[in-house]
Structures are given as structure tokens and as C-alpha cells.
Design a protein around this motif. Structure first.
Motif, PDB file in Angstrom:
ATOM      1  N   THR A   1       6.457   2.519  -3.252  1.00  7.19           N
ATOM      2  CA  THR A   1       6.440   2.562  -1.452  1.00  7.19           C
ATOM      3  C   THR A   1       5.010   1.539  -1.357  1.00  7.19           C
ATOM      4  O   THR A   1       4.204   2.569  -1.340  1.00  7.19           O
ATOM      5  CB  THR A   1       6.711   3.476  -1.079  1.00  7.19           C
ATOM      6  OG1 THR A   1       8.062   4.039  -1.201  1.00  7.19           O
ATOM      7  CG2 THR A   1       7.268   3.396   0.871  1.00  7.19           C
ATOM      8  N   VAL A   2       4.995   0.818  -0.817  1.00 12.81           N
ATOM      9  CA  VAL A   2       3.671   0.016  -0.554  1.00 12.81           C
ATOM     10  C   VAL A   2       3.509  -0.592   1.546  1.00 12.81           C
ATOM     11  O   VAL A   2       4.147  -0.538   1.766  1.00 12.81           O
ATOM     12  CB  VAL A   2       3.472  -1.278  -0.867  1.00 12.81           C
ATOM     13  CG1 VAL A   2       2.146  -2.281  -0.880  1.00 12.81           C
ATOM     14  CG2 VAL A   2       4.129  -1.012  -1.737  1.00 12.81           C
ATOM     15  N   SER A   3       2.301   0.626   1.881  1.00 12.19           N
ATOM     16  CA  SER A   3       2.007   0.297   2.947  1.00 12.19           C
ATOM     17  C   SER A   3       0.944   0.264   3.216  1.00 12.19           C
ATOM     18  O   SER A   3       0.142   0.529   2.286  1.00 12.19           O
ATOM     19  CB  SER A   3       2.593   1.466   4.090  1.00 12.19           C
ATOM     20  OG  SER A   3       2.128   2.493   3.238  1.00 12.19           O
ATOM     21  N   ALA A   4       0.438  -0.051   4.546  1.00  9.79           N
ATOM     22  CA  ALA A   4      -1.075  -0.341   5.121  1.00  9.79           C
ATOM     23  C   ALA A   4      -0.972   0.262   6.824  1.00  9.79           C
ATOM     24  O   ALA A   4      -0.080   0.597   7.530  1.00  9.79           O
ATOM     25  CB  ALA A   4      -1.540  -1.519   4.784  1.00  9.79           C
ATOM     26  N   GLY A   5      -2.283  -0.102   7.065  1.00 10.14           N
ATOM     27  CA  GLY A   5      -2.740   0.206   8.438  1.00 10.14           C
ATOM     28  C   GLY A   5      -2.554   1.631   8.988  1.00 10.14           C
ATOM     29  O   GLY A   5      -1.799   1.830  10.156  1.00 10.14           O
ATOM     30  N   LEU A   6      -2.995   2.736   8.120  1.00 11.52           N
ATOM     31  CA  LEU A   6      -2.365   4.471   8.681  1.00 11.52           C
ATOM     32  C   LEU A   6      -3.682   4.427   9.773  1.00 11.52           C
ATOM     33  O   LEU A   6      -4.562   4.698   9.042  1.00 11.52           O
ATOM     34  CB  LEU A   6      -2.465   4.893   7.901  1.00 11.52           C
ATOM     35  CG  LEU A   6      -1.840   6.739   7.273  1.00 11.52           C
ATOM     36  CD1 LEU A   6      -0.720   6.404   7.543  1.00 11.52           C
ATOM     37  CD2 LEU A   6      -1.997   7.201   6.701  1.00 11.52           C
ATOM     38  N   HIS A   7      -2.918   4.979  10.530  1.00 11.28           N
ATOM     39  CA  HIS A   7      -4.062   4.951  11.038  1.00 11.28           C
ATOM     40  C   HIS A   7      -4.387   6.841  11.037  1.00 11.28           C
ATOM     41  O   HIS A   7      -3.139   7.723  10.873  1.00 11.28           O
ATOM     42  CB  HIS A   7      -4.105   5.450  13.016  1.00 11.28           C
ATOM     43  CG  HIS A   7      -3.985   3.950  13.582  1.00 11.28           C
ATOM     44  ND1 HIS A   7      -4.660   3.436  14.066  1.00 11.28           N
ATOM     45  CD2 HIS A   7      -3.253   2.434  12.706  1.00 11.28           C
ATOM     46  CE1 HIS A   7      -4.601   1.921  14.943  1.00 11.28           C
ATOM     47  NE2 HIS A   7      -3.685   1.509  13.912  1.00 11.28           N
ATOM     48  N   THR A   8      -5.065   7.627  12.151  1.00  9.38           N
ATOM     49  CA  THR A   8      -5.247   9.001  11.935  1.00  9.38           C
ATOM     50  C   THR A   8      -4.072   9.982  12.495  1.00  9.38           C
ATOM     51  O   THR A   8      -4.274  11.175  12.438  1.00  9.38           O
ATOM     52  CB  THR A   8      -6.643   9.107  12.346  1.00  9.38           C
ATOM     53  OG1 THR A   8      -6.514   8.963  13.777  1.00  9.38           O
ATOM     54  CG2 THR A   8      -7.405   8.891  11.799  1.00  9.38           C
ATOM     55  N   ASN A   9      -3.784   9.052  13.721  1.00  7.55           N
ATOM     56  CA  ASN A   9      -2.962  10.157  14.079  1.00  7.55           C
ATOM     57  C   ASN A   9      -1.242  10.031  13.687  1.00  7.55           C
ATOM     58  O   ASN A   9       0.121  10.427  14.099  1.00  7.55           O
ATOM     59  CB  ASN A   9      -2.470   9.658  15.996  1.00  7.55           C
ATOM     60  CG  ASN A   9      -1.949   7.818  16.220  1.00  7.55           C
ATOM     61  OD1 ASN A   9      -2.113   7.120  14.778  1.00  7.55           O
ATOM     62  ND2 ASN A   9      -2.042   7.253  17.218  1.00  7.55           N
ATOM     63  N   GLN A  10      -1.138   9.161  12.485  1.00  7.30           N
ATOM     64  CA  GLN A  10      -0.104   9.009  12.049  1.00  7.30           C
ATOM     65  C   GLN A  10       0.346   8.976  10.394  1.00  7.30           C
ATOM     66  O   GLN A  10       1.538   8.851   9.281  1.00  7.30           O
ATOM     67  CB  GLN A  10       0.196   6.855  11.577  1.00  7.30           C
ATOM     68  CG  GLN A  10       0.373   7.075  12.907  1.00  7.30           C
ATOM     69  CD  GLN A  10       0.376   5.026  12.535  1.00  7.30           C
ATOM     70  OE1 GLN A  10      -0.587   4.219  12.099  1.00  7.30           O
ATOM     71  NE2 GLN A  10       1.094   4.252  12.884  1.00  7.30           N
ATOM     72  N   VAL A  11      -0.563  10.238   9.815  1.00 10.33           N
ATOM     73  CA  VAL A  11      -1.000  10.744   9.248  1.00 10.33           C
ATOM     74  C   VAL A  11       0.359  11.569   8.710  1.00 10.33           C
ATOM     75  O   VAL A  11       1.030  11.680   7.545  1.00 10.33           O
ATOM     76  CB  VAL A  11      -1.302  11.797   8.817  1.00 10.33           C
ATOM     77  CG1 VAL A  11      -1.710  12.402   7.838  1.00 10.33           C
ATOM     78  CG2 VAL A  11      -3.257  10.633   8.752  1.00 10.33           C
ATOM     79  N   ALA A  12       1.457  12.594   9.371  1.00 14.70           N
ATOM     80  CA  ALA A  12       2.363  13.434   9.240  1.00 14.70           C
ATOM     81  C   ALA A  12       3.560  12.182   8.899  1.00 14.70           C
ATOM     82  O   ALA A  12       4.621  13.288   8.338  1.00 14.70           O
ATOM     83  CB  ALA A  12       2.353  14.326  10.720  1.00 14.70           C
ATOM     84  N   THR A  13       3.631  11.483   9.597  1.00 13.56           N
ATOM     85  CA  THR A  13       5.000  10.575   9.816  1.00 13.56           C
ATOM     86  C   THR A  13       5.218   9.617   8.238  1.00 13.56           C
ATOM     87  O   THR A  13       5.361   8.700   8.372  1.00 13.56           O
ATOM     88  CB  THR A  13       5.149   9.976  10.728  1.00 13.56           C
ATOM     89  OG1 THR A  13       3.804   9.128  11.662  1.00 13.56           O
ATOM     90  CG2 THR A  13       5.514  10.844  12.123  1.00 13.56           C
ATOM     91  N   GLY A  14       3.731   8.995   7.997  1.00 14.09           N
ATOM     92  CA  GLY A  14       3.588   7.800   7.469  1.00 14.09           C
ATOM     93  C   GLY A  14       3.654   6.726   8.421  1.00 14.09           C
ATOM     94  O   GLY A  14       4.125   6.534   9.179  1.00 14.09           O
ATOM     95  N   VAL A  15       3.698   5.471   7.736  1.00 10.03           N
ATOM     96  CA  VAL A  15       3.450   4.048   7.934  1.00 10.03           C
ATOM     97  C   VAL A  15       4.750   3.452   7.828  1.00 10.03           C
ATOM     98  O   VAL A  15       5.207   3.766   6.466  1.00 10.03           O
ATOM     99  CB  VAL A  15       2.107   3.352   8.821  1.00 10.03           C
ATOM    100  CG1 VAL A  15       1.585   3.332   9.973  1.00 10.03           C
ATOM    101  CG2 VAL A  15       1.594   3.304   7.354  1.00 10.03           C
ATOM    102  N   PRO A  16       5.599   2.866   8.126  1.00 13.53           N
ATOM    103  CA  PRO A  16       6.875   2.237   7.225  1.00 13.53           C
ATOM    104  C   PRO A  16       6.187   1.182   6.130  1.00 13.53           C
ATOM    105  O   PRO A  16       5.180   0.112   6.509  1.00 13.53           O
ATOM    106  CB  PRO A  16       7.806   1.282   8.455  1.00 13.53           C
ATOM    107  CG  PRO A  16       7.369   1.740   9.447  1.00 13.53           C
ATOM    108  CD  PRO A  16       6.020   2.543   9.933  1.00 13.53           C
ATOM    109  N   GLY A  17       6.960   1.379   5.535  1.00 13.80           N
ATOM    110  CA  GLY A  17       6.366   0.559   3.991  1.00 13.80           C
ATOM    111  C   GLY A  17       7.384   0.165   3.496  1.00 13.80           C
ATOM    112  O   GLY A  17       8.427  -0.387   4.323  1.00 13.80           O
TER     113      GLY A  17
END
Lengths: 452, 80
Positions: A263-279
């Protein structure tokens, strides 16, 4: 590997296999008489069918061998070099060997054997197990049934998030041999997939790890021998019993044979840590270079200062080392391993410290709350990183904040019923090491990067 | 698991069940050469985590620690 790149750029969702012309109708009761189809070529293996239904599954892969003995399965898996895809990379054959040896060793009082397919993907950055269950559920069911037959299992479970259970239930309903599989919803927390936590949930207790002095293969659910495999591992097993260990090793490196889902993703902001970003979920050859993984997913290499490999319990690899392969040998120097195949790109302009602090804060909150060093140590670690990320320069009672974080990391390591403190500590130490320049900039008050 | 040199043939491993331990610290008093306390009071043998090698000379004391732990958090795992 241009051919590889060509396959991979088709991606997971929009892949084309060119194998639709091999489609033929096969009735369930006649599958033993059907010729084994040619194995998939290229890196689209687990995803080769292109659709989740049983007809397409059979047309693509052919029938799964019905009765593989424990000894044959152990041999095939040992030859294949398949390792567990849940993250720990334990050789898959060894667990099966441990369980299939039991009845012979202790025939007089044979205990029921339990087999569990584990799709509890607690890691927010990972989507590969859910994607696999949606795209190729029949390979997972095949693998579960093959393993269960090989160890003469009495109970079979598939443990997966609520959101994917309907796909699995549809797949089960499409075939006549999967009715004994008990579908169980997994708990939605980071540690839910840890093997002893899975056993706890299946026993009707909280989805938290428990203290284990015996391997689960000796004493798991209800004290009975219990074999857990990640669902991707099961899908790989379903292919290996069809096409052989030699075919499996046609792709990948000696250290990392076969393919794996990432699973490859990028651009994780500090407020997205619990959900992750779409990868994006891809099937890649084992040991693919990090730079190629980033390229396959359409990323510009120069955009990243580092990648996090292995998820929140993983480690960072700086852009200077993007030539390294996603295999244990190459990544060892950074304390990383392929884990469950999570790759997160960190943008060059973004300061890693607020992201790392948010990740450790999340991990501290995800502690099951059972073990003192984890309950106390992880919040202390998170606090040290948050202060460092905020640019606090005042040393605590000991040296500086970075040294304090490193000390706390070594204090919590190894001191829990599961590896949550160890994984968190490893992530912290990797952050302090790989981003030592950013740490120094914070300790001297000169970090000019983006802190979102 | 550890950078430290293993004691020559530990007679047993002292296993700590962290889910049971709440840092009463009797074990650290009975086995001062083996265990210290971390800043929260939990037993600590730095580098050894949950299974601490016990040299033969400390076995009787380790047995006492196991028997006296008010949380029943300790067990001795002897090699087969």
C-alpha cells in the motif's frame, strides 16, 4: 525491469490480464477433471482474475488441489520461501509444520485444531488485505481450505473488518466447500491483528493481546492448537499449491521471493495519522526497489525526503537510499523490513518531526492499556517528541529531548505482552537517526520546514 | 534481543507477564542483582524484555520471587 513496470502501471484497480480468453465454464462438482490452467505471468498474480466472482476465479486459476497433505504443503512452502505477509515475515511452513506434527506426536489425546485467516488490518496506512478480500476473495478462501485440510482443522475462521465481510460472505455463498468457514468481524484498533489479540476476540474476550508463554500453534483458541495466517499469505498458498514453488520464485529476489501486495501513499498530515491517507494497492515483485515502487504509483522521486517502510511500527529510509530493495537484507541497515508492505512518502518540504510526534501520540493512544511500560512509556515518548516537534529547546531533567526520547525508547523495548512498545520504540529511534539534521534544527531553533 | 553478553547457560528464564504486573516490586527486592525498577516502578532488566535469563546461583531467589509476587505475574521457564 521494463516488463515489470509495464504490468505494474496497470495498477490494482484497473489492471488487465489479457487472460479472459482462457475463460471456460466449470461446474463445482467437476473441478477435479479440469486441466490445470497455465499460471499467471507477470506480477499480476493474486490479482490476475480481474474480478472477484467464482467463475472468473476458476477460469483464471483453475481448481485448487483438494487434498494437499501436511507434509506436501510444508515441503512446497519451504521450497517457495514464502513468509507471512502480516508483517512478522515468519516462514509460513514452520507454523503449519508445528501444527501438522501435533497429532502424530500426541495421538492419544488429539485436540481440535483451529485455523484462522487474519485480515485485521489495524495499521491505518495499510489497505492491502481489505483490497485483496474485495478483489480476490476466492484465493483467500482456497488458501484457508487448503491449510485447514492439511492440518485436519476442526474449526476455520476468517477474521476481517465489518466493511469487507459482505464481500467475503458473497464469495462463500458462491461455492459449496466454504460453508464451514466462520466469518468474524475484527476489532477496529491498531493491535487487533496481533495473533494473541485475534485469539482473544475469537474467544469472546476483548481484542487485546495476552501474555503468551507457549506458541499459539501449541495453545491458542480454547487452549487448542491454533494456526493464524494473514489473508495475503493464504492467497499466496493457494497459488503455490497450484503452480508450484518454482513458479513462485520466478519473481522476486532470493531474500524476498514471489510477489507481495503493498500500500503506497504520501502526503500524510498530522491530523490524518489515525485514519491514514488513501493509498494505492499494488502487487509487486518481491525486492522491488523503493524508487520503482514510488514511480509505479506516479510519484515524483524528488518530491520526497524519505519513505516510511513498514507502517507506524516501521522505519524511515532517506531519499539517498531509494535504490534499496523492499527486502529484509537491503533494509536491515535502516532497521526496516517489508512488514505488511506499507510505503509512505514524506514530502521534502514537510518537517518529519510533527508527523512522527503525531504517529507516536496515536500509538500511545492505541495501547491496549494492559502493560505498565507501554501504558506509561508510550505517552512519555509521545510527549518528548511533541515537545521536540514544537521546538522546545529546554532540556528536561536529563540531556536534551532527543536523548530523552531515545532513552525512553530503550526502556520500553521488549517489555510488553505484544510488540507494540518495541515497534513504537523502533519507529522513534529511526526518526531520531534518519532525521538527525531536522532534530538538530529543532534543538537549535532553526527548522524552516512545513509543520502541518 | 540484546546487545549484552548472555550469561553462560542461564539456568532458567524469568518470564514477566506485563498484563498482570502492576509494579509492586517485590521481585526487585528479592532479585536486586537481576532486576531494577523503571521510573514507573516496573521491574527492569535492561536489554532483556519479558524473559530475563537467571543464573543458577539466583534460582532459589527467583523461585521465591515467583511464589511471592502478589500479582502472580512471574514464572520460571526452565529449559526442556
Amino acid at each position: 525491469m521494463p516488463a515489470l513496470a509495464g504490468r505494474l502501471t496497470t495498477g490494482f484497480v484497473e489492471f488487465r490480464t489479457g487472460r479472459a480468453q482462457t475463460a471456460r465454464t466449470v461446474r463445482e462438482d467437476r473441478v477435479m477433471t479440469v486441466d490445470v490452467l497455465a499460471p499467471p505471468v507477470g506480477t499480476a498474480r493474486m490479482i490476475a482474475a480481474g474480478a472477484p466472482d467464482h467463475a472468473r476465479h476458476l477460469a483464471t486459476f483453475g481448481p485448487v488441489p483438494r487434498s494437499v497433505t501436511g507434509a506436501d504443503l510444508v515441503n512446497a512452502l519451504q521450497d517457495s520461501g514464502l513468509t507471512g505477509r502480516g508483517g512478522a515475515a515468519f516462514p509460513s511452513w514452520r507454523k503449519i509444520a508445528a501444527v501438522s506434527a501435533l497429532p502424530a506426536r500426541d495421538k492419544a489425546r488429539r485436540r481440535p485444531v483451529v485455523v484462522v485467516g487474519n485480515a485485521a488490518e489495524g495499521e491505518p496506512l495499510s489497505a492491502k488485505d481489505a483490497t485483496l478480500l474485495r478483489m480476490a476473495p476466492h484465493l483467500v478462501l482456497d488458501g484457508l481450505l487448503v491449510v485447514a485440510a492439511a492440518v485436519h482443522a476442526d474449526r476455520l475462521f476468517l477474521y476481517a473488518p465489518h466493511s469487507v465481510l459482505p464481500s467475503v460472505a458473497s464469495a462463500v455463498a458462491e461455492r459449496t466447500d466454504a460453508g464451514r468457514i466462520e466469518l468474524r468481524p475484527s476489532a477496529d484498533r491498531f493491535v487487533a491483528g496481533e495473533a494473541s489479540a485475534v485469539v482473544s476476540t475469537l474467544s469472546g474476550r476483548r481484542a487485546v493481546p495476552r501474555d503468551t508463554t507457549e506458541r499459539l500453534t501449541l495453545s491458542g483458541l480454547g487452549g487448542n492448537p491454533t494456526l493464524l495466517h494473514n489473508v495475503e499469505t493464504l492467497a499466496q498458498i493457494a497459488l503455490i499449491v497450484r503452480f508450484g514453488a518454482g513458479w513462485f520464485r520466478l519473481l522476486g529476489t532470493a531474500d524476498e521471493p514471489g510477489t507481495r501486495l503493498v500500500t503506497v501513499s504520501a502526503g500524510l498530515h498530522t491530523n490524518q495519522v489515525a485514519t491514514g491517507v488513501p493509498g494505492r494497492v499494488l502487487e509487486i515483485a518481491g525486492g522491488t526497489r523503493l524508487r520503482d515502487i514510488l514511480k509505479f504509483t506516479g510519484n515524483d522521486l524528488s518530491a520526497f525526503s524519505a519513505v516510511l517502510v513498514g507502517g507506524y511500527h516501521g522505519a524511515w529510509v532517506p531519499s539517498t537510499a531509494f535504490d534499496l530493495r523492499l527486502d529484509r537484507a537491503d533494509l536491515r541497515g535502516f532497521g526496516a523490513s517489508p512488514g505488511a508492505g506499507v510505503v509512505l512518502g514524506l514530502e521534502a518540504a514537510r518537517c518529519p518531526l510533527p508527523v512522527a510526534a503525531a504517529i507516536v501520540t496515536y500509538l500511545a493512544n492505541e495501547s491496549a492499556g494492559q502493560c505498565g511500560p507501554c501504558v506509561n512509556g508510550l505517552p512519555a515518548l509521545a510527549d518528548a517528541l511533541r515537545r521536540l516537534a514544537r521546538g522546545e529547546r529546554t532540556p528536561g531533567p536529563t540531556a536534551d529531548l532527543a536523548a530523552e526520547a531515545a532513552r525512553l525508547a530503550s526502556v520500553v523495548s521488549g517489555r510488553g505482552a505484544c510488540h507494540h512498545p518495541d515497534g513504537t520504540a523502533g519507529f522513534v529511534l529511526s526518526t531520531l537517526t534518519v532525521f538527525s539534521a531536522d532534530v538538530a534544527a529543532h534543538l537549535t531553533g532553526h527548522c524552516g520546514k512545513d509543520h502541518s | 534481543m540484546s546487545n549484552r553478553a548472555e550469561p553462560v547457560r542461564p539456568a532458567a528464564l524469568l518470564h514477566i507477564d506485563w498484563t498482570a504486573c502492576d509494579g509492586r516490586a517485590l521481585c526487585t527486592e528479592i532479585l536486586p542483582d537481576l532486576l531494577t525498577r523503571d521510573e514507573w516502578g516496573y521491574p527492569l532488566a535492561l536489554g532483556y524484555g519479558s524473559n530475563v535469563p537467571v543464573p543458577a546461583r539466583m534460582l532459589p531467589a527467583a523461585d521465591d520471587a515467583v511464589a511471592l509476587c502478589p500479582r502472580l505475574a512471574l514464572s520460571l521457564v526452565r529449559p526442556d
